[in-house]
Design a protein around this motif. Structure first.
Motif, mmCIF file in Angstrom:
data_model
loop_
_atom_site.group_PDB
_atom_site.id
_atom_site.type_symbol
_atom_site.label_atom_id
_atom_site.label_comp_id
_atom_site.label_asym_id
_atom_site.label_seq_id
_atom_site.Cartn_x
_atom_site.Cartn_y
_atom_site.Cartn_z
ATOM 1 N N GLY A 75 0.822 -1.202 0.000
ATOM 2 C CA GLY A 75 0.000 0.000 0.000
ATOM 3 C C GLY A 75 0.854 1.249 0.000
ATOM 4 N N GLU A 101 1.977 -1.162 -4.722
ATOM 5 C CA GLU A 101 0.809 -0.270 -4.749
ATOM 6 C C GLU A 101 0.006 -0.555 -6.014
ATOM 7 O OE1 GLU A 101 -0.990 2.147 -3.063
ATOM 8 O OE2 GLU A 101 -2.156 2.227 -4.908
ATOM 9 N N THR A 102 -1.293 -0.719 -5.849
ATOM 10 C CA THR A 102 -2.157 -1.059 -6.972
ATOM 11 C C THR A 102 -2.114 0.012 -8.070
ATOM 12 O OG1 THR A 102 -3.640 -2.176 -5.431
ATOM 13 C CG2 THR A 102 -4.537 -1.637 -7.611
ATOM 14 N N SER A 144 -1.375 -5.465 -7.297
ATOM 15 C CA SER A 144 -2.093 -5.665 -6.028
ATOM 16 C C SER A 144 -1.585 -6.917 -5.349
ATOM 17 C CB SER A 144 -3.594 -5.825 -6.283
ATOM 18 O OG SER A 144 -4.117 -4.629 -6.774
ATOM 19 N N GLY A 382 -4.770 10.849 7.930
ATOM 20 C CA GLY A 382 -3.559 10.842 7.117
ATOM 21 C C GLY A 382 -2.343 11.348 7.870
#
Ligand SMILES: Cc1cc2nc3c(=O)[nH]c(=O)nc-3n(C[C@H](O)[C@H](O)[C@H](O)COP(=O)(O)OP(=O)(O)OC[C@H]3O[C@@H](n4cnc5c(N)ncnc54)[C@H](O)[C@@H]3O)c2cc1C
Length: 481
Positions: A75, A101-102, A144, A382
């Motif tokens: 991620g 990361e996708t 992914s 965040g």
């Protein structure tokens, strides 16, 4: 201290907290629209497995600390990209970090409510992975994770390749659950939650723009914990501001909150609901049994008195309950037993419980979980994800060097909440480790103080709104630049 001085010094404190995020080596930059660029193409010091050639070629001269190890990060959001960068900065050139990361570009959720009133575009919230790859030598793989085998310390990617690790950092953010009679397809096409910035944010913006004069907008808020405690109330304010400015002064924003009360910045959101957006925002707390028809947009719920209430709004924005991404039955995180926390009473199984000294999973060795996916007592935000990432990076570097984690970590949190198109509030807190509970707790007056709470702005103001950009750009630079 008079009110002016108190608010001035709090503002200064908040700015200092934001400034402290940016270590001297990190320049402050604004957003980048360079998304799309394939990092691996321009970064050639590793083979297809992510193994480094000797003397890897980064623009940042990384120290050879003598430490070696292989870390995979799942991620590349606020938590993942930060931990990847700081593992290299603090661990040095011998720590191999691969970030999976996708998406080729990250779209910031932070500030995405400002897309709804046309103050920002979604593309202005895009961040690329070029810096983390080229400057710090993180291997970025756009795929992914589809399987996680913690026994053999291996992750499998959607392109069929495997990555092995010494330590794994899991930072996939959240998935949104089917709720209120709605499916994922309904969120995508009819009743967007827009709680992950991107196409749904655009859809919700378009739906708002298409509202009739003096129409009704309904939004729902799930029970805590959810991503960004002040976020839904901020959204209610911005939608109200937009509707009364462009769609008629008797437009309505009905807020259906499954919580018993406002979850953050209580004084300023109460002021906003009761005065600034008086007559437009209709806040209803403690609702249950929400049902939403995605086609007719009809909404029903049970109110605090147990009565069934029906509404027929023009636009519905449900924010459904969420859980650690990949943790639904049969998904990669669930199969790794990382969120098997129901029995310990800490969470309801939706999140991965961690030790807040090093963010290591309490269920599986050598796996760390940071950001919104973790259950650690800190808010899902965040700025907090960035802080958790640094505590985790520090702990991993220490562990590789045979040391214990910092026994007294400190984290800060700051968040600005726009209330209108040009005014904002803010919320800030310092969290310290409480050894008696093994949790992070809000600190006050330089130490742990029973009952201490996060501090909110003494008033909603235009100057807060201006400072918001400095905070946001500093935070995003610290993570992505
Ligand atoms: C409207 C809104 C406003 C907000 N405002 C604020 C604010 O003002 N301040 C604040 O601090 N926070 C705010 N937040 C919250 C903040 O956005 C989140 O808390 C933060 O993004 C969490 O970071 P994360 O890294 O855990 O997850 P994310 O940032 O969501 O990143 C997760 C990443 O993992 C990737 N991923 C997921 N699964 C896989 C997989 N299987 N394989 C590979 N990659 C995968 C995803 O593509 C994504 O890029 C806001 C949120 C919203 C929705």
């Amino acid at each position: 201290m008079n009110k002016f001085n108190a608010s001035t010094s709090r503002r200064k404190l908040l700015m200092l907290a934001a400034a402290a995020l940016s270590s001297g080596i990190v320049p402050v930059v604004g957003h980048s629209d360079d998304g799309g660029r394939e990092d691996n193409e321009s970064h050639n010091d590793h083979d297809a497995e992510g193994n480094y050639a000797s003397g890897n070629n980064t623009t940042m001269a990384l120290e050879n600390t003598g430490l070696t190890g292989k870390v995979v990060v799942i991620g590349g959001g606020m938590a993942g990209v930060t931990v990847a960068k700081y593992l290299r900065l603090w661990g040095g050139s011998g720590i191999q970090v691969t970030l999976v990361e996708t998406n080729p570009t990250y779209t910031s959720n932070i500030m995405s409510n400002l897309v709804l009133n046309n103050s920002r575009s979604v593309s202005s919230l895009n961040y690329g992975y070029t810096n983390v790859a080229n400057k710090y030598g993180v291997v970025v793989k756009h795929a992914s994770v589809v399987r996680l085998d913690t026994a053999s310390k291996k992750v499998t990617l959607s392109d069929g390749s495997d990555l092995t690790y010494d330590r794994l950092v899991v930072a996939p953010g959240v998935d949104f659950m089917d709720a209120y009679g709605l499916t994922q397809a309904d969120y995508e096409t009819k009743t967007p939650h827009a709680w992950r910035a991107g196409p749904q944010t655009e859809l919700l913006r378009t739906q708002l723009a298409g509202m009739p004069i003096n129409g009704t907008f309904v939004m729902t808020i799930p029970k805590s914990p959810y991503r960004c405690p002040p976020g839904p109330y901020e959204r209610a304010c911005l939608v109200a501001d937009y509707l009364k400015s462009y769609k008629g002064s008797t437009s309505k924003v009905i807020v259906l909150d499954e919580n018993a009360s406002i979850q953050a910045e209580v004084a300023n959101f109460t002021e906003a609901f009761q005065n600034i957006h008086r007559g437009v925002i209709d806040y209803r707390a403690g609702v249950s049994n929400l049902q939403i028809n995605p086609d007719t947009k009809a909404v029903s719920y049970t109110d605090q008195l147990g009565l069934t209430v029906a509404i027929n709004p023009h636009v519905v924005n449900p924010i459904p309950p969420h859980r650690a991404a990949g943790s639904a039955v049969g998904e990669w995180l669930a199969s790794a037993s990382l969120n098997n926390s129901v029995s310990n009473g800490v969470t309801d199984g939706r999140w991965c419980v961690v030790d807040v000294l090093n963010y290591q999973s309490t269920a599986v060795a050598d796996v760390h979980v940071i950001g919104d996916a973790s259950s650690c007592g800190l808010p899902k935000a965040g700025h907090v994800a960035n802080q958790e990432a640094k505590i985790c990076a520090d702990a991993i570097v220490r562990a590789i060097g045979g040391q214990q984690p910092d026994p007294a970590p400190v984290a800060n949190s700051a968040c600005y909440s726009p209330i209108t198109a040009n005014t904002a509030s803010w919320l800030t807190a310092v969290y310290q480790y409480d050894a008696s509970t093994r949790k992070m707790a809000v600190a006050a007056n330089g130490g742990l103080t029973a009952g201490a709470k996060a501090t909110e702005a003494s008033s909603i103001s235009a100057s807060n709104f201006k400072q918001m950009s400095t905070w946001f750009n500093t935070l995003m630079s610290d993570s992505f630049a």
